[in-house]
Design a protein around this motif. Structure first.
Motif, PDB file in Angstrom:
ATOM      1  N   LYS A 173      13.922 -76.631 -54.790  1.00 14.55           N
ATOM      2  CA  LYS A 173      15.283 -76.124 -54.610  1.00 14.55           C
ATOM      3  C   LYS A 173      15.318 -74.688 -54.202  1.00 14.55           C
ATOM      4  CE  LYS A 173      17.846 -79.226 -57.864  1.00 14.55           C
ATOM      5  NZ  LYS A 173      18.695 -79.113 -58.988  1.00 14.55           N
ATOM      6  N   PRO A 174      16.162 -74.365 -53.275  1.00 16.83           N
ATOM      7  CA  PRO A 174      15.913 -72.814 -53.027  1.00 16.83           C
ATOM      8  C   PRO A 174      16.211 -71.994 -54.374  1.00 16.83           C
ATOM      9  CG  PRO A 174      17.638 -73.938 -51.443  1.00 16.83           C
ATOM     10  CD  PRO A 174      17.130 -74.996 -52.447  1.00 16.83           C
ATOM     11  N   GLY A 175      15.368 -71.013 -54.373  1.00 18.68           N
ATOM     12  CA  GLY A 175      15.202 -70.231 -55.535  1.00 18.68           C
ATOM     13  C   GLY A 175      14.007 -70.361 -56.311  1.00 18.68           C
ATOM     14  N   GLU A 176      13.379 -71.531 -56.205  1.00 18.62           N
ATOM     15  CA  GLU A 176      12.136 -72.071 -56.980  1.00 18.62           C
ATOM     16  C   GLU A 176      11.048 -71.618 -56.384  1.00 18.62           C
ATOM     17  OE1 GLU A 176      14.153 -76.149 -58.949  1.00 18.62           O
ATOM     18  OE2 GLU A 176      12.655 -76.426 -57.572  1.00 18.62           O
ATOM     19  N   GLU A 177      10.912 -71.023 -55.067  1.00 20.01           N
ATOM     20  CA  GLU A 177       9.841 -70.659 -54.442  1.00 20.01           C
ATOM     21  C   GLU A 177       9.180 -69.197 -55.202  1.00 20.01           C
ATOM     22  OE1 GLU A 177      12.952 -68.683 -52.219  1.00 20.01           O
ATOM     23  OE2 GLU A 177      12.632 -70.415 -53.315  1.00 20.01           O
ATOM     24  N   ILE A 178       7.842 -69.153 -55.423  1.00 19.90           N
ATOM     25  CA  ILE A 178       7.214 -68.093 -56.056  1.00 19.90           C
ATOM     26  C   ILE A 178       6.371 -67.134 -55.082  1.00 19.90           C
ATOM     27  CG2 ILE A 178       7.106 -69.522 -58.353  1.00 19.90           C
ATOM     28  CD1 ILE A 178       4.193 -70.041 -57.742  1.00 19.90           C
ATOM     29  N   PRO A 179       6.198 -65.948 -55.452  1.00 22.72           N
ATOM     30  CA  PRO A 179       5.184 -65.109 -54.612  1.00 22.72           C
ATOM     31  C   PRO A 179       3.796 -65.302 -55.093  1.00 22.72           C
ATOM     32  CG  PRO A 179       6.192 -63.651 -56.526  1.00 22.72           C
ATOM     33  CD  PRO A 179       6.644 -65.169 -56.571  1.00 22.72           C
ATOM     34  N   LEU A 180       2.947 -65.331 -54.179  1.00 26.31           N
ATOM     35  CA  LEU A 180       1.522 -65.389 -54.308  1.00 26.31           C
ATOM     36  C   LEU A 180       0.695 -63.994 -54.107  1.00 26.31           C
ATOM     37  CD1 LEU A 180       0.618 -68.636 -52.252  1.00 26.31           C
ATOM     38  CD2 LEU A 180       1.123 -68.371 -54.782  1.00 26.31           C
ATOM     39  N   THR A 181       1.485 -63.012 -53.818  1.00 26.47           N
ATOM     40  CA  THR A 181       1.099 -61.706 -53.317  1.00 26.47           C
ATOM     41  C   THR A 181       2.018 -60.658 -54.084  1.00 26.47           C
ATOM     42  OG1 THR A 181       1.976 -61.509 -51.286  1.00 26.47           O
ATOM     43  CG2 THR A 181      -0.292 -62.305 -51.437  1.00 26.47           C
ATOM     44  N   ASP A 182       1.155 -59.551 -54.143  1.00 24.79           N
ATOM     45  CA  ASP A 182       2.246 -58.418 -54.759  1.00 24.79           C
ATOM     46  C   ASP A 182       2.915 -57.754 -53.738  1.00 24.79           C
ATOM     47  OD1 ASP A 182       2.238 -55.192 -55.680  1.00 24.79           O
ATOM     48  OD2 ASP A 182       2.422 -56.469 -57.309  1.00 24.79           O
ATOM     49  N   LYS A 183       4.064 -57.273 -54.176  1.00 25.60           N
ATOM     50  CA  LYS A 183       5.234 -56.468 -53.160  1.00 25.60           C
ATOM     51  C   LYS A 183       4.652 -55.288 -52.860  1.00 25.60           C
ATOM     52  CE  LYS A 183       9.255 -58.919 -54.747  1.00 25.60           C
ATOM     53  NZ  LYS A 183      10.553 -58.696 -55.371  1.00 25.60           N
ATOM     54  N   GLY A 184       3.698 -54.677 -53.578  1.00 25.82           N
ATOM     55  CA  GLY A 184       3.069 -53.255 -53.391  1.00 25.82           C
ATOM     56  C   GLY A 184       2.373 -53.107 -52.371  1.00 25.82           C
TER      57      GLY A 184
END
Length: 410
Positions: free
Chosen positions: A153-164
């Motif tokens: 579902k939308p919102g269940e995605e996860i980041p694989l890399t840092d926002k920095g």
């Protein structure tokens, strides 16, 4: 027949398997059949199509929206694409939503909520069939690699890399690594093989490429055997999209080097949008778009052919069919039945005879494995086995390679 030479039996079985599984219904080799009937997905005037390159389009899979960049799954016959939900003259300010749809047009499913700038989705090759994409960080202007799951579902995605720091994913490897352009802390901007880690903390291994010293590599596509790449090249580092040259080059996964780069289109750098080169599954062809048309380039002979059929339409973002088609390759009718019977005799009877008489010869098996191991790395890749069904049968742990023990076990 009291004694059976193992090597001869293996060669016979391999030839039979290859003949059955790689021949078309007229007995033509697969390389000929595939090169004449290359199927893929692509964009036409904002709609997603699936069809055979060089033939007129049928009914689109999507309509009534602006849908971009379909990418075919490695298994399961699915496409992942993004839908533009908010337009802007600045493409980087678009709002998009990632979707998955079956290649037959059924099962449309939305993965993201459409409030983000999500671009250039693709699939992992490690067997998990994970959709990944690049999401813009509105605070920094950089990008974060995201991942989700089929059916999520939308919102269940996860980041694989840092926002920095910014990371842009191009394509994936069978060992789980992702080929990216990134500027990780203390390593600097460059091209890397990225291994995802816990808590968005991956490791980065730099790729060496002489061309990268003088310009930008974009939309990199890795060949199915992971031995070659094709990509767009922009001379200089100030962004410009029209005028790029398309290249094909060798790629060494172990040494992480891109070498022997050769232009395949727009060497003259004409101010036309040449983009999105993508490999066919058998590596016989590279499809790309240029000036609103689709073209197929053949690395073997250097030929190029236009494969879009409507000169009034806007064609973009081509991709070849990736999901296996074994069930469609073996048609148990007519002459195919004869080949199928021969396949069963060679594949089933030969090993049984060897086992029954206890005549398996380690030396012969080793010799056959060594001859097949063209690059001498001690394992066989799909390009060295040259038959998908046989390769999958031998690759017991599904890691994308066949070891000597796995070959001997079969």
């Amino acid at each position: 027949m009291r004694k059976v030479d193992t090597l001869i039996c293996m060669a016979t079985a391999l030839l039979a398997i290859t003949g059955v599984l790689s021949a078309d219904d007229n007995g033509n080799p697969a390389s000929q059949s595939k090169s004449k009937n290359l199927r893929g997905s692509y964009y036409v005037n904002g709609e997603i199509h699936v069809g055979t390159y060089g033939q007129p389009e049928g009914k689109p899979l999507t309509t009534g929206h602006n849908d971009f960049k379909p990418s075919w799954s490695k298994t399961g016959d699915m496409l992942v694409f993004f839908r533009r939900v908010k337009n802007d003259p600045d493409v980087s300010k678009w709002k998009t939503a990632i979707h998955i749809i079956n290649a037959d047009g059924t099962g449309l499913h939305q993965l993201t909520d459409g409030t983000h700038t999500d671009f250039n989705q693709t699939w992992t090759r490690d067997g998990s069939n994970t959709p990944i994409w690049n999401r813009k960080n509105p605070k920094t202007g950089g990008y974060v690699v995201m991942a989700s799951k089929i059916g999520a579902k939308p919102g269940e995605e996860i980041p694989l890399t840092d926002k920095g720091h910014s990371t842009w994913a191009f394509t994936c490897l069978t060992d789980g690594r992702i080929l990216v352009r990134s500027n990780p802390p203390k390593q600097g901007m460059g091209y890397y093989l990225m291994t995802p880690g816990k808590n968005a903390d991956p490791t980065f291994e730099r790729i060496e490429c002489d061309l990268a010293k003088t310009g930008v590599l974009a939309r990199v596509s890795l060949s199915p055997t992971e031995t070659r790449v094709c990509f767009e090249f922009q001379r200089g580092f100030k962004k410009r999209v029209p005028g790029r040259t398309l290249y094909v080059a060798d790629f060494d996964v172990k040494s992480r080097k891109i070498t022997n780069a050769k232009p395949l289109a727009n060497e003259e750098e004409k101010q036309i949008w040449f983009a999105y080169p993508r490999w066919s599954k058998d590596e016989s062809s590279i499809v790309y778009h240029a000036g609103g048309k689709l073209y197929v380039y053949k690395p073997e002979d250097g030929s190029t052919h236009k494969v879009s059929t409507d000169d009034k339409a806007d064609y973009r973002y081509p991709h070849f069919e990736d999901a296996p088609k074994l069930s469609q390759t073996i048609k148990i009718t007519g002459s195919s039945m004869n080949r199928f019977i021969l396949f069963l005799i060679a594949f089933l009877l030969s090993p049984c005879m060897l086992l029954a008489q206890g005549e398996t010869k380690q030396g012969s098996t080793d010799s056959a494995f060594t001859k097949a191991d063209k690059n001498g790395d001690g394992r066989l890749g799909p390009d060295e086995v040259k038959n998908e069904a046989l390769f999958n049968r031998m690759d017991a742990d599904s890691d994308g390679f066949v070891t000597q023990n796995e070959a001997q076990a079969l």
